[in-house]
Design a protein around this motif. Structure first.
Motif, PDB file in Angstrom:
ATOM      1  N   VAL A  34      14.344  -1.864  -2.339  1.00  0.00           N
ATOM      2  CA  VAL A  34      14.611  -2.069  -0.909  1.00  0.00           C
ATOM      3  C   VAL A  34      13.289  -2.114  -0.141  1.00  0.00           C
ATOM      4  O   VAL A  34      13.080  -2.991   0.709  1.00  0.00           O
ATOM      5  CB  VAL A  34      15.537  -0.965  -0.348  1.00  0.00           C
ATOM      6  CG1 VAL A  34      15.592  -1.010   1.165  1.00  0.00           C
ATOM      7  CG2 VAL A  34      16.931  -1.107  -0.936  1.00  0.00           C
ATOM      8  N   LYS A  35      12.399  -1.170  -0.449  1.00  0.00           N
ATOM      9  CA  LYS A  35      11.095  -1.148   0.218  1.00  0.00           C
ATOM     10  C   LYS A  35      10.333  -2.432  -0.078  1.00  0.00           C
ATOM     11  O   LYS A  35       9.721  -3.023   0.806  1.00  0.00           O
ATOM     12  CB  LYS A  35      10.304   0.075  -0.265  1.00  0.00           C
ATOM     13  CG  LYS A  35       8.974   0.255   0.412  1.00  0.00           C
ATOM     14  CD  LYS A  35       8.293   1.593   0.182  1.00  0.00           C
ATOM     15  CE  LYS A  35       8.333   2.165  -1.182  1.00  0.00           C
ATOM     16  NZ  LYS A  35       7.483   3.349  -1.344  1.00  0.00           N
ATOM     17  N   GLY A  36      10.396  -2.875  -1.319  1.00  0.00           N
ATOM     18  CA  GLY A  36       9.715  -4.103  -1.703  1.00  0.00           C
ATOM     19  C   GLY A  36      10.282  -5.321  -1.007  1.00  0.00           C
ATOM     20  O   GLY A  36       9.537  -6.198  -0.560  1.00  0.00           O
ATOM     21  N   GLU A  37      11.591  -5.388  -0.913  1.00  0.00           N
ATOM     22  CA  GLU A  37      12.221  -6.525  -0.242  1.00  0.00           C
ATOM     23  C   GLU A  37      11.820  -6.559   1.230  1.00  0.00           C
ATOM     24  O   GLU A  37      11.545  -7.625   1.783  1.00  0.00           O
ATOM     25  CB  GLU A  37      13.747  -6.450  -0.381  1.00  0.00           C
ATOM     26  CG  GLU A  37      14.476  -7.627   0.220  1.00  0.00           C
ATOM     27  CD  GLU A  37      14.144  -8.967  -0.437  1.00  0.00           C
ATOM     28  OE1 GLU A  37      14.183  -9.989   0.282  1.00  0.00           O
ATOM     29  OE2 GLU A  37      13.850  -8.996  -1.645  1.00  0.00           O
ATOM     30  N   ALA A  38      11.773  -5.387   1.865  1.00  0.00           N
ATOM     31  CA  ALA A  38      11.385  -5.327   3.277  1.00  0.00           C
ATOM     32  C   ALA A  38       9.950  -5.817   3.461  1.00  0.00           C
ATOM     33  O   ALA A  38       9.666  -6.630   4.346  1.00  0.00           O
ATOM     34  CB  ALA A  38      11.532  -3.901   3.800  1.00  0.00           C
ATOM     35  N   LYS A  39       9.043  -5.328   2.625  1.00  0.00           N
ATOM     36  CA  LYS A  39       7.643  -5.762   2.723  1.00  0.00           C
ATOM     37  C   LYS A  39       7.517  -7.258   2.452  1.00  0.00           C
ATOM     38  O   LYS A  39       6.749  -7.958   3.116  1.00  0.00           O
ATOM     39  CB  LYS A  39       6.766  -4.992   1.735  1.00  0.00           C
ATOM     40  CG  LYS A  39       6.442  -3.590   2.165  1.00  0.00           C
ATOM     41  CD  LYS A  39       5.457  -2.952   1.207  1.00  0.00           C
ATOM     42  CE  LYS A  39       5.027  -1.586   1.691  1.00  0.00           C
ATOM     43  NZ  LYS A  39       3.977  -1.034   0.834  1.00  0.00           N
TER      44      LYS A  39
ATOM     45  N   GLN B 267       2.825  -9.711  -1.619  1.00  0.00           N
ATOM     46  CA  GLN B 267       2.506  -9.294  -2.985  1.00  0.00           C
ATOM     47  C   GLN B 267       2.829  -7.823  -3.199  1.00  0.00           C
ATOM     48  O   GLN B 267       3.349  -7.441  -4.248  1.00  0.00           O
ATOM     49  CB  GLN B 267       1.035  -9.564  -3.300  1.00  0.00           C
ATOM     50  CG  GLN B 267       0.730 -11.036  -3.464  1.00  0.00           C
ATOM     51  CD  GLN B 267      -0.759 -11.318  -3.594  1.00  0.00           C
ATOM     52  OE1 GLN B 267      -1.597 -10.485  -3.272  1.00  0.00           O
ATOM     53  NE2 GLN B 267      -1.084 -12.511  -4.073  1.00  0.00           N
ATOM     54  N   GLU B 268       2.533  -6.992  -2.195  1.00  0.00           N
ATOM     55  CA  GLU B 268       2.891  -5.573  -2.284  1.00  0.00           C
ATOM     56  C   GLU B 268       4.400  -5.426  -2.443  1.00  0.00           C
ATOM     57  O   GLU B 268       4.878  -4.624  -3.251  1.00  0.00           O
ATOM     58  CB  GLU B 268       2.453  -4.821  -1.022  1.00  0.00           C
ATOM     59  CG  GLU B 268       1.002  -4.486  -0.957  1.00  0.00           C
ATOM     60  CD  GLU B 268       0.679  -3.699   0.310  1.00  0.00           C
ATOM     61  OE1 GLU B 268       1.489  -2.860   0.750  1.00  0.00           O
ATOM     62  OE2 GLU B 268      -0.411  -3.949   0.869  1.00  0.00           O
ATOM     63  N   GLY B 269       5.140  -6.188  -1.659  1.00  0.00           N
ATOM     64  CA  GLY B 269       6.596  -6.138  -1.741  1.00  0.00           C
ATOM     65  C   GLY B 269       7.099  -6.556  -3.109  1.00  0.00           C
ATOM     66  O   GLY B 269       8.001  -5.927  -3.671  1.00  0.00           O
ATOM     67  N   GLN B 270       6.509  -7.590  -3.667  1.00  0.00           N
ATOM     68  CA  GLN B 270       6.924  -8.056  -4.993  1.00  0.00           C
ATOM     69  C   GLN B 270       6.607  -7.018  -6.060  1.00  0.00           C
ATOM     70  O   GLN B 270       7.381  -6.824  -6.998  1.00  0.00           O
ATOM     71  CB  GLN B 270       6.266  -9.398  -5.293  1.00  0.00           C
ATOM     72  CG  GLN B 270       6.822 -10.505  -4.425  1.00  0.00           C
ATOM     73  CD  GLN B 270       5.996 -11.771  -4.430  1.00  0.00           C
ATOM     74  OE1 GLN B 270       4.937 -11.832  -5.053  1.00  0.00           O
ATOM     75  NE2 GLN B 270       6.453 -12.784  -3.715  1.00  0.00           N
ATOM     76  N   LYS B 271       5.484  -6.317  -5.911  1.00  0.00           N
ATOM     77  CA  LYS B 271       5.142  -5.239  -6.856  1.00  0.00           C
ATOM     78  C   LYS B 271       6.167  -4.114  -6.786  1.00  0.00           C
ATOM     79  O   LYS B 271       6.601  -3.587  -7.804  1.00  0.00           O
ATOM     80  CB  LYS B 271       3.751  -4.679  -6.565  1.00  0.00           C
ATOM     81  CG  LYS B 271       2.628  -5.567  -6.985  1.00  0.00           C
ATOM     82  CD  LYS B 271       1.288  -4.918  -6.652  1.00  0.00           C
ATOM     83  CE  LYS B 271       0.145  -5.859  -6.855  1.00  0.00           C
ATOM     84  NZ  LYS B 271      -1.147  -5.267  -6.460  1.00  0.00           N
ATOM     85  N   HIS B 272       6.552  -3.742  -5.541  1.00  0.00           N
ATOM     86  CA  HIS B 272       7.547  -2.671  -5.382  1.00  0.00           C
ATOM     87  C   HIS B 272       8.891  -3.088  -5.985  1.00  0.00           C
ATOM     88  O   HIS B 272       9.569  -2.267  -6.614  1.00  0.00           O
ATOM     89  CB  HIS B 272       7.737  -2.307  -3.910  1.00  0.00           C
ATOM     90  CG  HIS B 272       6.694  -1.383  -3.374  1.00  0.00           C
ATOM     91  ND1 HIS B 272       6.631  -0.056  -3.702  1.00  0.00           N
ATOM     92  CD2 HIS B 272       5.656  -1.607  -2.537  1.00  0.00           C
ATOM     93  CE1 HIS B 272       5.603   0.500  -3.098  1.00  0.00           C
ATOM     94  NE2 HIS B 272       4.994  -0.430  -2.383  1.00  0.00           N
ATOM     95  N   LYS B 273       9.279  -4.341  -5.789  1.00  0.00           N
ATOM     96  CA  LYS B 273      10.545  -4.808  -6.368  1.00  0.00           C
ATOM     97  C   LYS B 273      10.489  -4.764  -7.892  1.00  0.00           C
ATOM     98  O   LYS B 273      11.450  -4.337  -8.534  1.00  0.00           O
ATOM     99  CB  LYS B 273      10.876  -6.223  -5.885  1.00  0.00           C
ATOM    100  CG  LYS B 273      11.332  -6.260  -4.441  1.00  0.00           C
ATOM    101  CD  LYS B 273      11.953  -7.585  -4.053  1.00  0.00           C
ATOM    102  CE  LYS B 273      10.946  -8.676  -3.902  1.00  0.00           C
ATOM    103  NZ  LYS B 273      11.519  -9.929  -3.376  1.00  0.00           N
TER     104      LYS B 273
END
Length: 59
Positions: free
Chosen positions: A18-23, A37-43
């Motif tokens: 969820v955090k990754g999708e938001a970013k 890219q940060e969001g994709q890493k979190h996902k």
């Protein structure tokens, strides 16, 4: 408690996804590739955590 072995990993994974999708979405809206890219890493991290949780449940 034994029936919830992987629950913690699954919850952490869901939170990271969820955090990754938001970013990712905010980065997309702001045209900020670093944030995307940060969001994709979190996902990706969230997906791995969920899989670990599923594996623990299967044991």
């Amino acid at each position: 408690m034994a029936d919830k072995k992987g629950m913690s990993d699954k919850v952490k994974g869901a939170v990271n996804k969820v955090k990754g999708e938001a970013k990712d979405q905010v980065g997309n809206a702001k045209d900020d590739q670093k944030l995307q890219q940060e969001g994709q890493k979190h996902k990706a991290k969230g997906n791995v955590q969920e899989e670990i949780g599923k594996a623990k449940d299967d044991k």
